[in-house]
Design an enzyme around this catalytic site. Structure first.
Site, PDB file in Angstrom:
ATOM      1  N   ASP A 156       0.821  -1.212   0.000  1.00  0.00           N
ATOM      2  CA  ASP A 156       0.000   0.000   0.000  1.00  0.00           C
ATOM      3  C   ASP A 156       0.854   1.261   0.000  1.00  0.00           C
ATOM      4  O   ASP A 156       2.081   1.189   0.117  1.00  0.00           O
ATOM      5  CB  ASP A 156      -1.002   0.007   1.172  1.00  0.00           C
ATOM      6  CG  ASP A 156      -0.331  -0.123   2.542  1.00  0.00           C
ATOM      7  OD1 ASP A 156       0.878   0.133   2.659  1.00  0.00           O
ATOM      8  OD2 ASP A 156      -1.036  -0.486   3.495  1.00  0.00           O
ATOM      9  N   ASN A 176      -8.593  -0.958  13.522  1.00  0.00           N
ATOM     10  CA  ASN A 176      -9.983  -1.225  13.105  1.00  0.00           C
ATOM     11  C   ASN A 176     -10.084  -2.496  12.261  1.00  0.00           C
ATOM     12  O   ASN A 176     -11.117  -2.767  11.669  1.00  0.00           O
ATOM     13  CB  ASN A 176     -10.549  -0.025  12.331  1.00  0.00           C
ATOM     14  CG  ASN A 176      -9.773   0.260  11.045  1.00  0.00           C
ATOM     15  OD1 ASN A 176      -8.811  -0.426  10.727  1.00  0.00           O
ATOM     16  ND2 ASN A 176     -10.198   1.278  10.312  1.00  0.00           N
ATOM     17  N   HIS A 190      -8.175  -3.266   9.598  1.00  0.00           N
ATOM     18  CA  HIS A 190      -7.818  -3.173   8.177  1.00  0.00           C
ATOM     19  C   HIS A 190      -6.545  -3.968   7.867  1.00  0.00           C
ATOM     20  O   HIS A 190      -5.699  -4.186   8.721  1.00  0.00           O
ATOM     21  CB  HIS A 190      -7.728  -1.723   7.693  1.00  0.00           C
ATOM     22  CG  HIS A 190      -6.560  -0.921   8.175  1.00  0.00           C
ATOM     23  ND1 HIS A 190      -6.680   0.389   8.585  1.00  0.00           N
ATOM     24  CD2 HIS A 190      -5.247  -1.221   8.283  1.00  0.00           C
ATOM     25  CE1 HIS A 190      -5.491   0.845   8.916  1.00  0.00           C
ATOM     26  NE2 HIS A 190      -4.609  -0.110   8.747  1.00  0.00           N
ATOM     27  N   GLU A 242     -10.093  -1.044   4.298  1.00  0.00           N
ATOM     28  CA  GLU A 242     -10.774  -0.604   5.512  1.00  0.00           C
ATOM     29  C   GLU A 242     -12.029  -1.448   5.751  1.00  0.00           C
ATOM     30  O   GLU A 242     -12.504  -2.148   4.840  1.00  0.00           O
ATOM     31  CB  GLU A 242     -11.163   0.874   5.350  1.00  0.00           C
ATOM     32  CG  GLU A 242      -9.968   1.822   5.179  1.00  0.00           C
ATOM     33  CD  GLU A 242      -9.290   2.188   6.501  1.00  0.00           C
ATOM     34  OE1 GLU A 242      -9.328   1.385   7.465  1.00  0.00           O
ATOM     35  OE2 GLU A 242      -8.714   3.293   6.561  1.00  0.00           O
TER      36      GLU A 242
HETATM   37  C1  GLP Z   1      -1.306   1.279   8.168  1.00  0.00           C
HETATM   38  C2  GLP Z   1      -0.906   0.429   6.957  1.00  0.00           C
HETATM   39  C3  GLP Z   1      -1.029  -1.034   7.225  1.00  0.00           C
HETATM   40  C4  GLP Z   1      -0.438  -1.368   8.571  1.00  0.00           C
HETATM   41  C5  GLP Z   1      -1.254  -0.701   9.645  1.00  0.00           C
HETATM   42  C6  GLP Z   1      -0.745  -0.963  11.047  1.00  0.00           C
HETATM   43  O1  GLP Z   1      -2.545   1.855   8.007  1.00  0.00           O
HETATM   44  N1  GLP Z   1      -1.634   0.773   5.790  1.00  0.00           N
HETATM   45  O2  GLP Z   1      -0.386  -1.746   6.170  1.00  0.00           O
HETATM   46  O3  GLP Z   1      -0.426  -2.750   8.741  1.00  0.00           O
HETATM   47  O4  GLP Z   1      -1.315   0.674   9.433  1.00  0.00           O
HETATM   48  O5  GLP Z   1       0.315  -0.106  11.344  1.00  0.00           O
HETATM   49  P1  GLP Z   1       1.244  -0.280  12.597  1.00  0.00           P
HETATM   50  O6  GLP Z   1       2.065  -1.469  12.347  1.00  0.00           O
HETATM   51  O7  GLP Z   1       2.073   0.982  12.647  1.00  0.00           O
HETATM   52  O8  GLP Z   1       0.353  -0.425  13.780  1.00  0.00           O
END
Ligand code: GLP
Length: 241
Positions: free
Chosen positions: A69, A136, A138, A143
């Site tokens: 992403d 949430n 995702h 989402e």
């Molecule tokens: C972001 C990314 C995801 C990631 C998520 C969790 O929104 N798009 O790919 O897995 O957040 O992030 P973190 O690992 O910083 O909690």
């Protein structure tokens, strides 16, 4: 095979995740990885870099991986964008192929998303996808509400996702993201889901032991034939035995 869960201490999280990744990728001749960003996989990439540096493992046979992403930002080199993340955490691994990424400055963003999704499919699909999980539920930027058949797309970020991202972006937090869809992610032959910290405990239970449905995209992983989950003790704290 379904979902296998490994719980480790916070200190060994990166190394355990790295070991699991190498195990999962081991059965492929030229593994094609999908790479997550975020705080969660940083210890994995650091452990991998260290092991390659020490000559314990080599990624020479790996194909150029795909980033799963990207934030829609006007400056592709924005320090909080995923491109900067990979420049730091992936490129630090000696002798790796650069990650293939979404171009957030493309004039036609939906087409950019479609093109990256098609490139993944033309490459034969992902062998192993490394995933974090949003609070949430995702996956990448899929989402809540995203259907499991959704292909790579331009998407609107939820308020919760934007709130998390604002820790880095501040007032200029992006409103949109480019993401592989649940279709390309769930089609990966093997999945490595990572979560650490108490802040993920509730969503980990919801995703792994709650009902399967698009209100929690990560819950679709329960139906994946080969999903390995590495958690630290805090993230695993609310799971039923
Ligand atoms: C972001 C990314 C995801 C990631 C998520 C969790 O929104 N798009 O790919 O897995 O957040 O992030 P973190 O690992 O910083 O909690």
């Amino acid at each position: 095979m379904g979902v296998r869960i490994t719980v480790v201490s916070p200190e060994t999280f990166g190394l355990a995740a790295c070991r699991e990744l190498l195990l999962l990728a081991g059965r492929f001749e030229a593994p094609l990885l999908g790479l997550a960003t975020g705080n969660t996989p940083k210890p994995l990439y650091e452990a991998l870099a260290e092991r390659v540096r020490l000559g314990e493992v080599s990624l020479a046979r790996f194909q150029p991986p795909f980033a799963i992403d990207e934030y829609v930002v006007s400056d592709a080199d924005h320090p909080c964008a995923n491109r900067a993340f990979f420049a730091h955490y992936w490129s630090a691994i000696p002798a790796t192929c650069p990650a293939q990424q979404f171009d957030p400055t493309a004039v036609d963003l939906p087409t950019e998303a479609t093109n990256v999704g098609s490139a993944v499919e033309e490459a034969g699909g992902l062998d192993v996808v490394i995933l974090g999980i949003g609070v949430n539920g995702h996956l990448a930027f899929n989402e809540p509400g995203t259907e499991r058949a959704q292909r790579a797309m331009l998407t609107t970020l939820t308020a919760q996702t934007r709130a998390s991202a604002s820790a880095c972006f501040g007032a200029a937090t992006p409103t949109h993201g480019l993401t592989l869809g649940l279709a390309e992610i769930l089609a990966a032959r093997r999945v490595l889901l990572l979560a650490n910290g108490a802040g993920k405990a509730e969503i980990v239970v919801r995703a792994l032991q709650g009902p399967v449905g698009s209100d929690c995209p990560a819950s679709f992983l329960q139906e994946h034939p080969d999903c390995s989950v590495v958690l630290d003790a805090a993230a695993a704290a609310r799971l039923s035995p």
